[in-house]
Design a protein around this motif. Structure first.
Motif, short mmCIF file in Angstrom:
data_model
loop_
_atom_site.label_atom_id
_atom_site.label_comp_id
_atom_site.label_asym_id
_atom_site.label_seq_id
_atom_site.Cartn_x
_atom_site.Cartn_y
_atom_site.Cartn_z
N LEU A 144 0.81 -1.22 0.00
CA LEU A 144 0.00 0.00 0.00
C LEU A 144 0.84 1.27 0.00
O LEU A 144 0.44 2.29 -0.55
CB LEU A 144 -0.92 0.01 1.22
N THR A 145 2.00 1.21 0.65
CA THR A 145 2.78 2.44 0.83
C THR A 145 3.96 2.55 -0.13
O THR A 145 4.57 3.61 -0.22
CB THR A 145 3.33 2.51 2.27
N GLU A 146 4.26 1.49 -0.86
CA GLU A 146 5.47 1.50 -1.68
C GLU A 146 5.50 2.64 -2.70
O GLU A 146 6.55 3.27 -2.88
CB GLU A 146 5.65 0.16 -2.38
N PRO A 147 4.39 2.94 -3.42
CA PRO A 147 4.47 4.04 -4.39
C PRO A 147 4.91 5.36 -3.77
O PRO A 147 5.77 6.05 -4.30
CB PRO A 147 3.04 4.12 -4.94
N VAL A 148 4.32 5.70 -2.61
CA VAL A 148 4.68 6.95 -1.95
C VAL A 148 6.05 6.83 -1.29
O VAL A 148 6.87 7.75 -1.36
CB VAL A 148 3.62 7.33 -0.90
N ALA A 149 6.30 5.69 -0.66
CA ALA A 149 7.57 5.51 0.04
C ALA A 149 8.75 5.61 -0.92
O ALA A 149 9.77 6.25 -0.62
CB ALA A 149 7.58 4.15 0.74
N ASN A 150 8.63 4.99 -2.08
CA ASN A 150 9.71 5.07 -3.05
C ASN A 150 9.95 6.51 -3.51
O ASN A 150 11.10 6.94 -3.67
CB ASN A 150 9.39 4.19 -4.26
N SER A 151 8.86 7.25 -3.72
CA SER A 151 9.01 8.64 -4.16
C SER A 151 9.74 9.47 -3.11
O SER A 151 10.62 10.27 -3.42
CB SER A 151 7.62 9.24 -4.44
N ILE A 152 9.35 9.31 -1.84
CA ILE A 152 9.97 10.09 -0.78
C ILE A 152 11.44 9.69 -0.60
O ILE A 152 12.32 10.55 -0.46
CB ILE A 152 9.20 9.92 0.54
N ALA A 153 11.71 8.37 -0.61
CA ALA A 153 13.08 7.92 -0.42
C ALA A 153 13.99 8.42 -1.54
O ALA A 153 15.11 8.89 -1.30
CB ALA A 153 13.12 6.40 -0.33
N ILE A 274 0.08 10.40 -5.86
CA ILE A 274 0.65 11.39 -4.95
C ILE A 274 2.03 11.80 -5.45
O ILE A 274 2.88 10.96 -5.74
CB ILE A 274 0.76 10.82 -3.52
N HIS A 275 2.25 13.07 -5.57
CA HIS A 275 3.54 13.60 -6.01
C HIS A 275 4.22 14.30 -4.84
O HIS A 275 3.60 15.04 -4.10
CB HIS A 275 3.37 14.58 -7.17
N ILE A 276 5.50 14.02 -4.70
CA ILE A 276 6.25 14.55 -3.56
C ILE A 276 6.74 15.96 -3.87
O ILE A 276 7.19 16.26 -4.97
CB ILE A 276 7.46 13.63 -3.25
N ASP A 277 6.65 16.83 -2.89
CA ASP A 277 7.12 18.20 -3.01
C ASP A 277 8.63 18.20 -2.78
O ASP A 277 9.12 18.34 -1.66
CB ASP A 277 6.41 19.08 -1.99
N THR A 278 9.38 18.01 -3.87
CA THR A 278 10.84 17.91 -3.74
C THR A 278 11.47 19.21 -3.27
O THR A 278 12.54 19.19 -2.66
CB THR A 278 11.46 17.51 -5.09
N VAL A 371 2.42 9.07 4.77
CA VAL A 371 2.33 8.57 3.40
C VAL A 371 1.21 9.22 2.60
O VAL A 371 0.95 8.85 1.45
CB VAL A 371 2.14 7.03 3.39
N GLY A 372 0.52 10.20 3.17
CA GLY A 372 -0.54 10.88 2.44
C GLY A 372 -1.73 10.00 2.15
O GLY A 372 -2.42 10.18 1.16
N LEU A 373 -1.98 9.01 3.01
CA LEU A 373 -3.02 8.02 2.76
C LEU A 373 -3.93 7.91 3.97
O LEU A 373 -3.50 7.52 5.05
CB LEU A 373 -2.37 6.65 2.47
N GLU A 374 -5.19 8.27 3.79
CA GLU A 374 -6.18 8.18 4.85
C GLU A 374 -7.08 6.98 4.60
O GLU A 374 -7.58 6.80 3.49
CB GLU A 374 -7.00 9.47 4.93
N LEU A 375 -7.30 6.18 5.62
CA LEU A 375 -8.11 4.98 5.48
C LEU A 375 -9.36 5.05 6.36
O LEU A 375 -9.84 4.03 6.85
CB LEU A 375 -7.28 3.74 5.87
N ARG A 376 -9.88 6.25 6.52
CA ARG A 376 -11.07 6.41 7.36
C ARG A 376 -12.33 6.48 6.51
O ARG A 376 -12.38 7.26 5.54
CB ARG A 376 -10.96 7.67 8.23
N PRO A 377 -13.35 5.70 6.84
CA PRO A 377 -14.61 5.75 6.09
C PRO A 377 -15.46 6.92 6.57
O PRO A 377 -16.32 6.78 7.44
CB PRO A 377 -15.26 4.40 6.44
N ARG A 378 -15.25 8.08 5.99
CA ARG A 378 -15.94 9.28 6.46
C ARG A 378 -17.46 9.16 6.32
O ARG A 378 -18.20 9.80 7.06
CB ARG A 378 -15.44 10.49 5.68
#
Length: 503
Positions: A144-153, A274-278, A371-378
């Motif tokens: 679930l987090t790899e796309p964002v995690a890779n971008s940040i790393a 999600i795009h990282i603010d470099t 990770v910019g990911l919310e998993l709450r059922p609003r």
């Protein structure tokens, strides 16, 4: 690491290590003798435990010198998650707790049978410690987090490389791989911190509405007990209510095979967008101050690297929240129906869980920021209202039939107007039927058959013969007459003139 022949010296015969010089420059000119590992640990969200820090920094040193396993150091994330999970009390599950959880989940399955058309799973109920939850779910967290995690790393390592002075870049040589691993190590430690903190909050394998462990049904006894603190309700009631929720989640994900992939796919699609603010990362690397090591930790935990969402991201988030709400709303409705007549505290527990799921806990907020990911059922309450309306209208079987295919799932519009769902569905089905009919006609060549002159003449002749075959006993009578042979002869009124009967 061998010395570089071009190294500058320290004013004596001992050459200066380029890596040490690099670290000295990165830390504002301070030497390594002034380096405090405890201060750096704060930047990664680690506890200030000397023994723990000594073990971790030894491991980090080995990790950074080893070949990289990818942009994110998942081994470090795993180990840090385990350490954080064990940092607070995480006793092993006792045999009595295992028995209580197994009995609660078995009873929950029996209570669910009358209120859903989906059959029982046959899964064995398990009792997990927090560390066991980490082990069982880390693979899904990685997905679930790899796309964002890779971008940040990647952004972290690139920023550190770009901010390095040119003269230092030429001196790094083979040690440049350390910088490539450093970004992954920093984020891996931070992600492990977030997952470890979540392990102290969740009460089951599906507590956040996502099947983190495939084909598992489990409760965490220590967290179930913590959930009940301050509620003044019987511990057995709390365990049974949470067991029904877990069994309902498991039944849904097991008996609807496409749902797990559909839900995880929606999360992955959102995360990939999600795009990282470099620029923020470059600013952080440029302004890194060893006297303020909380800077990295604060930046990561507050999600400052996440720019504002684009319209496409907002749309993706709406779809994701709708899917999460539909799952949670269905589970909420089934749990209420299964427990209302057997647990006196069911209504109070239902409201407690609803509020908890809608707001999220501190650890869930920290993870969302990271990770910019919310998993709450609003829209959990709206979804529960929709499922209740469908049950009243279609019955249990008709309500649960919605899960047969992803195309049948309600949309955000249906959550806005639950009672209008069936009317909109009929219109959609009618439209689909028209498309199918047109497609069938196209495939059979119906649209390609020209209207020829012969066909027109044949049609006209048939109509003329029909008129000629009609007759009457008298002109313009407009009635019917019957010949002696019993043949009916129709007459027509054509300007007052009738036709003669057929011979």
């Amino acid at each position: 690491m061998t010395s570089n022949p071009h190294n500058s010296s320290n004013g004596d015969d001992t050459p200066k290590d380029p890596l040490a010089e690099m670290l000295q420059n990165l830390m504002g000119g301070k030497g390594m003798e002034n380096f405090d590992p405890a201060e750096l640990a704060k930047a990664a969200g680690l506890p200030n435990d000397p023994n723990l820090l000594a073990q971790m920094f030894s491991q980090v040193q080995a990790m950074m010198s080893a070949p990289s396993e990818g942009p994110v150091n998942w081994t470090l994330a795993h180990d840090n998650a385990r350490r954080v999970a064990a940092s607070s009390s995480d006793p092993s599950v006792t045999s009595q707790q295992s028995r209580e959880v197994d009995e609660a989940l078995r009873l929950a399955e029996l209570w669910l049978d009358p209120v859903t058309d989906l059959p029982s799973t046959g899964l064995i109920g398990r009792a997990w410690s927090r560390a066991e939850w980490v082990e069982a779910t880390l693979g899904t967290w990685k997905r679930l987090t790899e796309p964002v995690a890779n971008s940040i790393a990647n952004a972290l390592s690139s920023a550190m490389t770009e901010q390095m002075p040119e003269e230092m870049k030429s001196m790094m040589g083979g040690a440049s791989s350390m910088l490539q691993n450093m970004g992954g190590a920093i984020f891996g430690m931070q992600l492990g911190q977030a997952i470890g903190a979540l392990s102290a909050d969740v009460v089951s394998s599906t507590d956040i509405g996502v099947p983190l462990a495939d084909l598992e049904m489990a409760l965490l006894p220590a967290n179930v007990a913590a959930f009940g603190d301050g509620l003044s309700l019987p511990e057995n009631d709390i365990r049974l209510f949470l067991a029904v929720r877990e069994a309902a989640h498991a039944r849904l994900f097991v008996q609807v095979p496409w749902l797990r992939g559909h839900l995880l796919g929606a999360i992955e699609a959102y995360a990939r967008g999600i795009h990282i603010d470099t620029s923020r990362i470059e600013e952080l690397a440029r302004d890194l101050d060893p006297s303020n090591p909380e800077g990295i930790q604060e930046a990561l935990s507050q999600g400052v690297f996440m720019p504002k969402r684009t319209p496409a991201q907002e749309q993706a988030l709406e779809k994701l929240e709708t899917a999460l709400a539909l799952v949670e709303g269905w589970v909420d409705e089934l749990t209420a129906a299964a427990t209302e007549n057997v647990l006196p505290s069911a209504a109070a527990l239902r409201e407690t869980v609803r509020r908890r799921r809608a707001t999220g806990g501190p650890a869930e907020h920290a993870f969302a920021s990271l990770v910019g990911l919310e998993l709450r059922p609003r829209r959990l309450r709206d979804a529960a209202t929709l499922w209740a309306a469908l049950k009243d209208e279609r019955g249990v079987e008709g309500r649960d039939a919605i899960w047969h295919h992803p195309d049948l799932l309600p949309t955000a519009e249906d959550l806005d107007d639950p009672k209008g769902f069936s009317a909109r569905r009929k219109l959609a089905e009618a439209s689909d039927s028209e498309v199918d009919d047109a497609l069938q006609k196209l495939l059979s060549g119906g649209f390609d058959a020209p209207a020829t002159d012969d066909a027109n003449e044949t049609s006209a002749g048939a109509a003329e013969n029909g008129d000629g075959a009609a007759g009457s006993g008298s002109a313009g009578s407009g009635g019917d007459s019957t010949d002696n042979d019993g043949t009916d002869n129709d007459t027509t009124d054509d300007g007052g003139e009738g036709t003669q009967p057929k011979a």
